[in-house]
Design a protein around this motif. Structure first.
Motif, PDB file in Angstrom:
ATOM      1  N   ILE A  99       2.203  10.572   4.835  1.00  0.00           N
ATOM      2  CA  ILE A  99       2.727  10.678   3.464  1.00  0.00           C
ATOM      3  C   ILE A  99       1.875  11.639   2.644  1.00  0.00           C
ATOM      4  CG2 ILE A  99       3.092   9.389   1.318  1.00  0.00           C
ATOM      5  CD1 ILE A  99       3.796   6.966   3.169  1.00  0.00           C
ATOM      6  N   ARG A 100       0.578  11.546   2.794  1.00  0.00           N
ATOM      7  CA  ARG A 100      -0.315  12.464   2.067  1.00  0.00           C
ATOM      8  C   ARG A 100      -0.056  13.914   2.473  1.00  0.00           C
ATOM      9  NH1 ARG A 100      -6.334  11.988   1.910  1.00  0.00           N
ATOM     10  NH2 ARG A 100      -5.992  13.310   0.101  1.00  0.00           N
ATOM     11  N   PRO A 153      -1.232   1.784  -0.247  1.00  0.00           N
ATOM     12  CA  PRO A 153      -0.329   2.016  -1.374  1.00  0.00           C
ATOM     13  C   PRO A 153      -1.077   2.284  -2.679  1.00  0.00           C
ATOM     14  CG  PRO A 153       0.461   0.188  -0.059  1.00  0.00           C
ATOM     15  CD  PRO A 153      -0.909   0.527   0.464  1.00  0.00           C
ATOM     16  N   LYS A 154      -2.207   1.595  -2.858  1.00  0.00           N
ATOM     17  CA  LYS A 154      -2.992   1.803  -4.073  1.00  0.00           C
ATOM     18  C   LYS A 154      -3.587   3.205  -4.097  1.00  0.00           C
ATOM     19  CE  LYS A 154      -6.598  -0.315  -6.923  1.00  0.00           C
ATOM     20  NZ  LYS A 154      -7.597  -1.413  -7.023  1.00  0.00           N
ATOM     21  N   LEU A 155      -4.073   3.671  -2.942  1.00  0.00           N
ATOM     22  CA  LEU A 155      -4.621   5.022  -2.869  1.00  0.00           C
ATOM     23  C   LEU A 155      -3.550   6.061  -3.189  1.00  0.00           C
ATOM     24  CD1 LEU A 155      -6.917   4.861   0.306  1.00  0.00           C
ATOM     25  CD2 LEU A 155      -7.653   5.241  -2.062  1.00  0.00           C
ATOM     26  N   LEU A 156      -2.358   5.880  -2.627  1.00  0.00           N
ATOM     27  CA  LEU A 156      -1.266   6.806  -2.906  1.00  0.00           C
ATOM     28  C   LEU A 156      -0.918   6.799  -4.395  1.00  0.00           C
ATOM     29  CD1 LEU A 156       1.065   6.087   0.149  1.00  0.00           C
ATOM     30  CD2 LEU A 156      -0.324   8.138  -0.223  1.00  0.00           C
ATOM     31  N   GLU A 157      -0.959   5.616  -4.987  1.00  0.00           N
ATOM     32  CA  GLU A 157      -0.694   5.494  -6.419  1.00  0.00           C
ATOM     33  C   GLU A 157      -1.741   6.255  -7.222  1.00  0.00           C
ATOM     34  OE1 GLU A 157       0.601   1.647  -8.873  1.00  0.00           O
ATOM     35  OE2 GLU A 157      -1.538   1.636  -8.405  1.00  0.00           O
ATOM     36  N   ILE A 196       1.093  10.107  -5.882  1.00  0.00           N
ATOM     37  CA  ILE A 196       2.147  10.398  -4.917  1.00  0.00           C
ATOM     38  C   ILE A 196       3.308   9.409  -5.036  1.00  0.00           C
ATOM     39  CG2 ILE A 196       2.615  10.625  -2.425  1.00  0.00           C
ATOM     40  CD1 ILE A 196      -0.266  11.481  -2.050  1.00  0.00           C
ATOM     41  N   THR A 197       3.109   8.324  -5.766  1.00  0.00           N
ATOM     42  CA  THR A 197       4.127   7.276  -5.848  1.00  0.00           C
ATOM     43  C   THR A 197       4.853   7.304  -7.192  1.00  0.00           C
ATOM     44  OG1 THR A 197       2.665   5.610  -6.843  1.00  0.00           O
ATOM     45  CG2 THR A 197       2.604   5.844  -4.456  1.00  0.00           C
ATOM     46  N   SER A 256       5.703   1.108  -9.350  1.00  0.00           N
ATOM     47  CA  SER A 256       6.580   0.572  -8.303  1.00  0.00           C
ATOM     48  C   SER A 256       5.853  -0.277  -7.257  1.00  0.00           C
ATOM     49  CB  SER A 256       7.313   1.719  -7.592  1.00  0.00           C
ATOM     50  OG  SER A 256       6.404   2.557  -6.896  1.00  0.00           O
ATOM     51  N   ARG A 257       4.523  -0.253  -7.239  1.00  0.00           N
ATOM     52  CA  ARG A 257       3.768  -0.960  -6.200  1.00  0.00           C
ATOM     53  C   ARG A 257       3.839  -2.479  -6.405  1.00  0.00           C
ATOM     54  NH1 ARG A 257      -1.776  -2.347  -5.859  1.00  0.00           N
ATOM     55  NH2 ARG A 257      -2.199  -1.204  -7.791  1.00  0.00           N
TER      56      ARG A 257
END
Length: 250
Positions: A68-69, A85-89, A93-94, A98-99
């Motif tokens: 994803i990254r 998911p937290k890192l992507l947030e 990227i998110t 929405s998490r």
């Protein structure tokens, strides 16, 4: 009814049908391996109710995160942890806000052989097995949990020589179910059967021995189909499916 009025009604009906069809979309969903069976049921139910299509891609949470990254075209990510998911947030990227946690997983030590694994996991200390299957602790949250359990019993260094590591919990399960490892740490959801008792023998690992496996999902693209899927996952019918598959839900 004259011909002109009939023609207008037919055109309106055709337009309506076209609009309905155009609303149907396909979403790509990255899913942690442990959640595969549950997600297949969820996606099927969602498709029947919404008309949207769901393309599922299963794999380790760590690998999905890296993909994803690097721009992999996923619309939704169902991880086996909170961290990715937290890192992507945090990386932007998110879709903001929405998490959420969709399930909490359970770790068990399992063997397909009856009477092989005792109810306290003592086989780890005195068993004569040659291979212990675990998911890669660096990539898979269930693998990290297995490492924590072994460390809590001062067995991690000893078990390194016996460990057969799968890239994800799905591969770890395959090592055990195929007989390539006598036993292994797998997800409870992988062996739970709604209609039958669990085959073989297992130790349900106390959750005090490992960090809770809270599994979070996050929306990656802000489209109607993705939002609908997230809303569906939070609905009572979906939560019932998740619970029946061996997960705890909030």
């Amino acid at each position: 009814m004259n011909f002109r009025l009939l023609l207008i009604l037919l055109l309106a009906l055709a337009s309506g049908l076209g609009s309905s069809h155009s609303l149907a979309a396909e979403i790509r969903v990255a899913v942690a391996s442990n959640f595969a069976r549950a997600m297949i049921s969820l996606a099927r139910d969602f498709e029947e109710k919404s008309g949207h299509k769901v393309k599922l891609v299963f794999g380790s949470t760590g690998k999905h995160y890296a993909q994803i990254r690097n721009g992999a075209p996923f619309d939704v990510f169902f991880a086996a942890d909170i961290k990715r998911p937290k890192l992507l947030e945090e990386e932007g990227i998110t879709v903001s806000g929405s998490r959420f946690t969709y399930a909490t997983g359970k770790l068990i030590l399992w063997s397909p052989m009856s009477g092989y694994v005792d109810s306290e996991g003592g086989v780890l200390s005195h068993g004569s097995f040659e291979h212990l299957a675990i998911a890669n602790p660096k990539l898979a949250p269930y693998g990290r949990a297995a490492r924590e359990v072994l460390q809590s019993r001062s067995l991690w260094n000893e078990m390194k020589q016996k460990a057969v590591r799968g890239e994800n919990i799905g591969q770890a399960f395959q090592f055990v179910s195929s007989g390539n490892a006598e036993l292994g740490f797998v997800a409870y959801s992988q062996v739970k059967n709604i209609d039958k008792p669990i085959q073989g023998s297992y130790w349900e690992v106390p959750q005090s021995l490992y960090t809770p496996i809270a599994q979070q999902a996050v929306l990656l693209t802000n489209n109607e189909a993705g939002r609908s899927f997230i809303s569906y996952i939070k609905s009572k019918p979906a939560l019932k499916i998740i619970s029946n598959q061996g997960y705890e839900i909030l």
